[in-house]
Design an enzyme around this catalytic site. Structure first.
Site, PDB file in Angstrom:
ATOM      1  N   GLU A   1     -21.045  30.083-144.100  1.00 28.84           N
ATOM      2  CA  GLU A   1     -20.754  31.055-143.719  1.00 28.84           C
ATOM      3  C   GLU A   1     -19.397  31.899-143.926  1.00 28.84           C
ATOM      4  O   GLU A   1     -18.085  32.143-144.984  1.00 28.84           O
ATOM      5  CB  GLU A   1     -21.247  31.844-142.435  1.00 28.84           C
TER       6      GLU A   1
ATOM      7  N   ARG B   1     -34.958  32.712-150.282  1.00 28.87           N
ATOM      8  CA  ARG B   1     -34.379  31.984-150.365  1.00 28.87           C
ATOM      9  C   ARG B   1     -35.367  31.072-152.200  1.00 28.87           C
ATOM     10  O   ARG B   1     -34.694  30.762-153.208  1.00 28.87           O
ATOM     11  CB  ARG B   1     -34.991  30.570-149.674  1.00 28.87           C
TER      12      ARG B   1
ATOM     13  N   GLU C   1     -37.055  34.593-144.940  1.00 26.60           N
ATOM     14  CA  GLU C   1     -36.927  33.281-145.251  1.00 26.60           C
ATOM     15  C   GLU C   1     -37.680  32.892-146.811  1.00 26.60           C
ATOM     16  O   GLU C   1     -36.329  32.147-148.371  1.00 26.60           O
ATOM     17  CB  GLU C   1     -37.495  31.599-144.723  1.00 26.60           C
TER      18      GLU C   1
ATOM     19  N   ASP D   1     -27.000  39.800-138.088  1.00 22.36           N
ATOM     20  CA  ASP D   1     -25.525  39.379-139.473  1.00 22.36           C
ATOM     21  C   ASP D   1     -26.570  39.952-141.155  1.00 22.36           C
ATOM     22  O   ASP D   1     -25.482  41.150-141.682  1.00 22.36           O
ATOM     23  CB  ASP D   1     -25.779  37.976-139.451  1.00 22.36           C
TER      24      ASP D   1
HETATM   25  C1  DMJ Z   1     -29.340  31.247-144.599  1.00 19.99           C
HETATM   26  O1  DMJ Z   1     -30.517  30.916-144.770  1.00 19.99           O
HETATM   27  C2  DMJ Z   1     -28.546  33.021-145.143  1.00 19.99           C
HETATM   28  O2  DMJ Z   1     -27.313  33.003-145.301  1.00 19.99           O
HETATM   29  C3  DMJ Z   1     -29.313  33.585-143.818  1.00 19.99           C
HETATM   30  O3  DMJ Z   1     -28.460  34.773-143.954  1.00 19.99           O
HETATM   31  C4  DMJ Z   1     -28.212  32.898-142.813  1.00 19.99           C
HETATM   32  N1  DMJ Z   1     -28.480  31.645-142.002  1.00 19.99           N
HETATM   33  C5  DMJ Z   1     -28.652  31.202-143.269  1.00 19.99           C
HETATM   34  C6  DMJ Z   1     -27.368  29.539-143.758  1.00 19.99           C
HETATM   35  O4  DMJ Z   1     -26.857  29.894-142.268  1.00 19.99           O
END
Ligand code: DMJ
Length: 620
Positions: free
Chosen positions: A523, A213, A209, A354
């Protein structure tokens, strides 16, 4: 006779040297040349004389044959043969377009926003997104400045991500792209004044995270504010770009402890920032998506800092995963930093799985998308995985045949689950990007770059984007739930519909009570943006606008900011009390770009990290 065209491009807009349209003038001049070289006729003075006469005649025709009844054409400078052939068109050079600025050039030249939007309807819609961003930021600044997230209903801040002011950094490059100079200035000044100190004092953060970010946001801000050109070129508000890079290095040095403390190339999931130590998550496992989605950021940091250590550590993860056994390219969602092996058999492209798939193709693109390079293994892993997705995870719902991606919670020998997280909706965008490598479909076809498999992936991308959009359309609020199930022959449940009775997919999509929340996730709009750029099909813009309007209607909080919802199937919806950082970092950014000009952050020049922070592709 020419051979039939290759299957993948048959019957489609085709353009290569052999088939390209050539202007009659070019044909004529080339024939002369051919005559000259092949038969040496020009050595004959009679032929020379004839050619001169021919040119002279042609020139006279051009001057004299302005059609008297074609005055409007003439006004515009068009010269026509009596027979209607437009000589002007033959002779005119292609129009000189204004030079396309790369985003940073646009920024460096002081434009208030990147690019321009010539279509007034979409320009107005883009402005609405910009206003929404302003509204979200203002709410955050008023009640939560310096906290990770805004709780808009309680009107206060909360530190859910370790206390590094995550909203500030996540929002910064969106503000730059939108040309929100005041916000750039506020956010940039906050970073300069506080972030280094915070990093040196704070405790536990999650490696993934914090990388996607905060580190990603800083690096993107560094690039977009002209960092690679040097500070003197900078016209942006906010600090010298070197500030972003210095903070990024300090943060990454501490995050490296997750790699260095682990006995295998698989990093631990948590880092204690203040003393640069790391430990595994409770339970000991790291998520596959997490360990495999830090490479874009660490690679770019190595490039701009000149220190290879970041890239070296991060890339060891992918090289290690390459050697592990997989199921048709698909991998379990947990991996052990102790043993370096996958744990369990749960395979999915939703949470914890994902962005592993996303980064395989994006890291390869970032490194120049070359076949036969050190990074080709990533392309191969991606290609195999997408084959596996098509074979093992893609199904159609009943009664109306929505194409969706399900899960294999017990591996490929176990039962298929028709569950699809909203998170999976990143996949249409990634599939489209992987197919054309960021070019438009038209260009990729014209250059004969699409294999049969690329076309299959592109088709799947479009089908899945439809399912993702219908997850919104099927609910009473027009906003998607966190998770949807799809009605199949093996699975159905009554009484769990989305609340929009007029949706033709009301029976196809099942929404369980526990899954009805919406966290303002990006997404689907991310995929709509990529698909619009690649296919130019305006339906993706229309769908994005519909989603944006639903966010405006149901998630905007009167006192400031936007909020997550508890239940999208009821109107008015129950509200949660959180504005996630990715609403500013991703959702609004992708919507803004979807409604804007294609030359802004072009997909063949930038890769977006999984938090939508654009990083430049290595120039080849
Ligand atoms: C984001 O922090 C990123 O896109 C991550 O890969 C998946 N989840 C969240 C957004 O939904």
């Amino acid at each position: 006779m020419s051979k039939p065209l290759p299957y993948s491009v048959k019957d489609i807009h085709y353009d290569n040297a052999k088939f390209r349209h050539r202007s009659p003038l070019k044909v004529f001049s080339q024939s002369l040349l051919t005559l000259n070289t092949k038969r040496n006729y020009a050595s004959c003075s009679t032929w020379k004389f004839l050619i001169v006469i021919l040119f002279f005649g042609l020139a006279c025709l051009m001057l004299m044959s302005k059609s008297p009844n074609d005055s409007s054409a003439n006004e515009k400078g068009k010269v026509t043969f009596v027979g209607g052939l437009r000589l002007g068109r033959l002779l005119r050079k292609p129009p000189r377009l204004p030079p396309r600025l790369s985003p940073d050039e646009g920024q460096l030249r002081g434009s208030s926003t990147y690019g321009s939007n010539s279509d007034p309807k979409w320009a107005a819609r883009q402005q609405s997104v910009k206003d929404a961003f302003d509204y979200a930021w203002s709410g955050y600044r008023k009640y939560a400045m310096g906290y990770d997230e805004l709780m808009p209903i309680s009107q206060r801040g909360v530190d859910g991500l370790g206390g590094l002011g995550a909203t500030v950094v996540d929002a910064l490059d969106t503000a730059m792209i939108m040309g929100h100079n005041n916000i750039v200035s506020e956010a940039g000044s906050w970073v300069e004044a506080h972030l280094l100190e915070r990093i040196s004092q704070k405790g536990q953060v999650n490696l993934f995270e914090t990388t996607i970010r905060v580190l990603g946001g800083l690096l993107s801000a560094y690039h977009l504010s002209g960092g690679e050109q040097g500070a003197t070129n900078m016209t942006h508000n906010g600090p010298n770009p070197a500030v972003y890079l210095n903070v990024a290095k300090d943060l990454a040095d501490r995050l490296l402890s997750a790699f260095n403390s682990s006995p295998t190339p698989i990093p631990y999931s948590d880092v204690i920032l203040r003393d640069s130590t790391a430990h595994p998550a409770p339970g000991g496992m790291s998520s596959t998506a997490e360990v495999a989605s830090v490479q874009l950021e660490f690679n770019y940091l190595s490039t701009v800092s000149g220190d290879p250590k970041y890239s070296t550590e991060a890339m060891k993860v992918l090289a290690h995963i390459k050697s592990l056994p997989k199921t048709e390219g698909l991998v379990p969602i947990y991996i052990s930093p102790q043993s370096g092996e996958f744990v369990g058999e749960n395979i999915r492209l939703g949470s914890r799985g994902d962005s592993y798939y996303e980064y395989l193709i994006k890291v390869w693109l970032q490194q120049g998308a070359k076949l036969n390079s050190d990074f080709t293994y990533l392309y191969d892993m991606y290609t195999e995985a997408m084959k596996g997705v098509r074979h093992l995870l893609v199904r159609k719902s009943i009664p109306n045949g929505l194409v969706f991606v399900g899960e294999l919670p017990y591996g490929s020998k176990g039962e298929f689950s028709p569950k699809m997280d909203h998170l999976v909706c990143f996949l249409p965008g990634t599939l489209a990007l992987g197919a054309t490598k960021g070019l438009t479909k038209e260009k990729a076809l014209a250059e004969n770059l699409l294999s049969f498999e690329d076309l299959e992936n592109l088709k799947l991308a479009e089908d899945l984007a439809k399912a993702c959009f219908e997850m919104y359309e099927v609910t009473a609020t027009g906003l998607a739930p966190e998770i949807a199930y799809f009605h199949t022959e093996e699975y159905s449940e009554d009484g769990l519909e989305g609340g929009n009775k007029s949706s033709m997919y009301a029976k196809d999509i099942i929404i369980k009570h526990a899954d009805r929340h919406n966290l303002l996730r990006p997404e689907t709009v991310e995929s709509l943006f990529v698909l619009y750029r690649i296919t130019k099909d305006t339906k993706y813009r229309d769908q994005g606008w519909q989603i944006f309007e639903a966010f405006e209607k149901y998630t905007k909080v009167k006192t400031g900011g936007y909020t997550s919802l508890d239940d999208v199937t009821e109107v008015p919806p129950l509200r949660r009390d959180k504005m996630e950082t990715f609403f500013l970092g991703e959702t609004l950014k992708y919507l803004y770009l979807l409604f804007g000009d294609d030359s802004v952050i072009p997909l063949d020049k930038f890769v977006f990290n999984t938090e939508a922070h654009p990083l430049p592709i290595r120039s080849t």
